[in-house]
Each structure stands twice: as structure tokens, then as C-alpha cells.
Write a protein that holds these residues in place. Structure first.
Motif, short mmCIF file in Angstrom:
data_model
loop_
_atom_site.label_atom_id
_atom_site.label_comp_id
_atom_site.label_asym_id
_atom_site.label_seq_id
_atom_site.Cartn_x
_atom_site.Cartn_y
_atom_site.Cartn_z
N ALA B 17 11.59 30.72 21.51
CA ALA B 17 12.16 31.17 20.22
C ALA B 17 13.63 30.77 20.12
O ALA B 17 14.27 30.39 21.11
N PHE B 18 14.15 30.86 18.89
CA PHE B 18 15.56 30.56 18.62
C PHE B 18 16.40 31.81 18.82
O PHE B 18 16.05 32.88 18.32
N LEU B 19 17.50 31.65 19.55
CA LEU B 19 18.37 32.79 19.84
C LEU B 19 19.69 32.67 19.10
O LEU B 19 20.32 31.61 19.11
N THR B 20 20.10 33.76 18.46
CA THR B 20 21.45 33.87 17.90
C THR B 20 22.03 35.21 18.30
O THR B 20 21.37 36.24 18.13
N LEU B 75 26.77 32.69 19.21
CA LEU B 75 26.08 31.93 20.26
C LEU B 75 24.67 31.60 19.80
O LEU B 75 23.97 32.47 19.28
N GLU B 76 24.23 30.35 20.04
CA GLU B 76 22.90 29.93 19.63
C GLU B 76 22.25 29.11 20.73
O GLU B 76 22.92 28.39 21.48
N LYS B 77 20.92 29.24 20.79
CA LYS B 77 20.12 28.35 21.64
C LYS B 77 18.80 28.11 20.93
O LYS B 77 18.16 29.05 20.46
N GLY B 78 18.40 26.86 20.90
CA GLY B 78 17.24 26.48 20.10
C GLY B 78 15.91 26.92 20.67
O GLY B 78 14.97 27.19 19.93
N SER B 79 15.78 26.99 22.00
CA SER B 79 14.50 27.31 22.62
C SER B 79 14.77 28.03 23.94
O SER B 79 15.11 27.39 24.93
N VAL B 80 14.62 29.36 23.93
CA VAL B 80 15.00 30.12 25.13
C VAL B 80 13.88 30.11 26.16
O VAL B 80 12.70 29.94 25.83
N GLN B 81 14.28 30.33 27.40
CA GLN B 81 13.36 30.43 28.52
C GLN B 81 13.48 31.82 29.14
O GLN B 81 14.48 32.52 28.93
N VAL B 82 12.49 32.18 29.94
CA VAL B 82 12.53 33.49 30.60
C VAL B 82 13.79 33.61 31.46
O VAL B 82 14.40 34.68 31.55
N SER B 83 14.22 32.51 32.03
CA SER B 83 15.41 32.50 32.89
C SER B 83 16.71 32.75 32.12
O SER B 83 17.77 32.98 32.73
N ASP B 84 16.66 32.75 30.80
CA ASP B 84 17.85 33.07 29.99
C ASP B 84 18.04 34.57 29.82
O ASP B 84 19.03 35.01 29.20
N SER B 85 17.13 35.36 30.32
CA SER B 85 17.26 36.82 30.25
C SER B 85 18.48 37.26 31.03
O SER B 85 18.60 37.02 32.23
#
Lengths: 116, 113
Positions: B17-20, B75-85
């Protein structure tokens, strides 16, 4: 390896006792900082030092004391006067600040202090 | 005085998903802006920074642009991963001859597989 070390990782003390948290850096940084982190809150600055033998109070200095006798070391003492000392304590350092520049702060792994 | 405001509450989203995460600031002068990340039980790591208006900081797929007109540094990221928790903190430097940082309260990000 260069970095910031804090010891111990976990610390338990009885109420009314003073306790000293260690912070050492081998990055040759001039400035060092102590922050306190509580659940759901950001970091709050306790003390900072921009040069050896000098330090300034941060936003929540009451009940804490520091010393900066060596460039690489900045120990924090939590005294019995600190009303609510249980928290996560983070130490940071940064290179010498020069006019017109902003230097990044680098953080240690933290010490979790629990007062029983 | 200088201050940083982050959006309230944790952020839970699915992998890819996209994160903001929103961050706005109040400051005199021309602060530098930072995003730090904290993984469970660890200290903070610098994620990215920007030192002047319209600068874009980027690292590990994360981006943030220093917007002086809206006093923001989202802050934005286009495609988050579980490791971004992790917990993400926005911060600003006060400048004027010292390196004091003012931090926002942080946002817990949980990425679900």
C-alpha cells in the motif's frame, strides 16, 4: 566500528536512589545530547553539550545532572529529585555545528530505566 | 517557539500500500527538517533530511519534500513492506548556532502481510 554506545540496555533501581546512565561515542563528535522518551510522546531534550566542560539545560532538566569531562563521554545522572524517572533514555551526538550548516544527530540504542 | 506536529494515531496498512505520514512545523528562520525511524527496542535512525525549501529528501523508497509555503514535510512511500513497521518521527533543527532538535510525537506504522 564507529558509533554510540549506551549501557546498560535495561536498568532497574529503587525509588530514592540516584542512577547514572552511560553514553560513549567514538565518532569524534563535538556535541552530545540526552533525550527522554515516554510512550506516545516524542523525544524531549534533557541536557546537551556542544563542547567539553560545557553543557546547557534542555526542556526538562529538573531532577537530572550531567558532566562532560571528556569529548567521548556524556553520562546522565537521574537523581531522586526526578519525580517520574521511569522512561526510555536516548543519547545522541553530532559533529561540530558551523554557521550555515545543520549536522545530523546520531542516536545510541537507548537505556530503559525502571524505578521500582 | 519551534514545534512539530504529526498526525494523530497509529497507521495500519497492507503490504504494497501507499504510505503518507503528515508533518507540519512552526519555526522562525529557516530550519532543516528530518525524518527519523525507530524500530522496536532500538534508538532512532536518520531516514532522510532536507535543509532548504523545495529540497526533496529520499532514502529506501521514502521521500519527503520541504514545503515552506505550507510549512510541511510529509513522508511518503509508494509500496510498503512488513519490514517498514516502525515508529516514524518528524523533527526540525532550530539552527541559530545550535543543533537542538524539536520532535513530533511520532507515528506507529504497522504493515500487515
Amino acid at each position: 566500528d564507529g558509533g554510540i554506545t549506551q549501557s546498560p540496555k535495561y536498568l532497574f533501581r529503587k525509588e530514592g536512589q540516584n542512577v547514572t546512565l552511560s553514553c560513549e561515542q567514538n565518532l569524534n563528535h563535538d556535541a552530545m545530547y540526552w533525550y527522554r522518551q515516554d510512550p506516545g510522546q516524542g523525544l524531549r531534550l534533557i541536557y546537551y553539550s556542544q563542547i567539553v566542560n560545557d553543557f546547557q539545560k534542555g526542556d526538562i532538566a529538573e531532577g537530572y545532572s550531567v558532566s562532560r569531562e571528556k569529548k567521548e563521554s556524556f553520562p546522565l545522572t537521574v537523581t531522586s529529585a526526578q519525580k517520574n524517572p521511569t522512561a526510555f533514555y536516548l543519547c545522541a551526538s553530532s559533529p561540530k555545528h558551523t554557521a550555515g550548516s545543520t549536522d545530523t544527530q546520531y542516536f545510541g540504542p537507548g537505556t530503559r530505566l525502571t524505578v521500582l | 517557539g519551534n514545534s512539530v506536529t504529526q498526525m494523530e494515531g497509529p497507521v495500519t496498512l497492507s503490504e504494497e500500500a501507499f504510505l503518507t505520514i503528515n508533518c507540519t512545523y512552526t519555526a522562525t528562520g529557516y530550519p532543516s527538517l528530518f525524518w527519523y525511524v525507530q524500530y522496536p527496542g532500538e534508538g532512532l535512525q536518520l531516514l532522510l533530511k532536507a535543509t532548504k525549501a523545495d529540497d526533496k529528501g529520499s532514502n529506501k523508497g521514502f521521500e519527503a519534500t520541504y514545503r515552506k509555503e505550507t510549512t510541511s514535510f510529509h513522508l511518503e512511500k509508494g509500496s510498503v513492506q512488513v519490514s517498514d513497521s516502525a515508529v516514524y518521527f518528524c523533527a526540525l533543527s532550530e539552527g541559530f548556532g545550535n543543533n537542538r532538535l524539536a520532535f513530533g510525537k511520532g507515528n506507529q506504522v504497522v504493515v500487515i502481510p
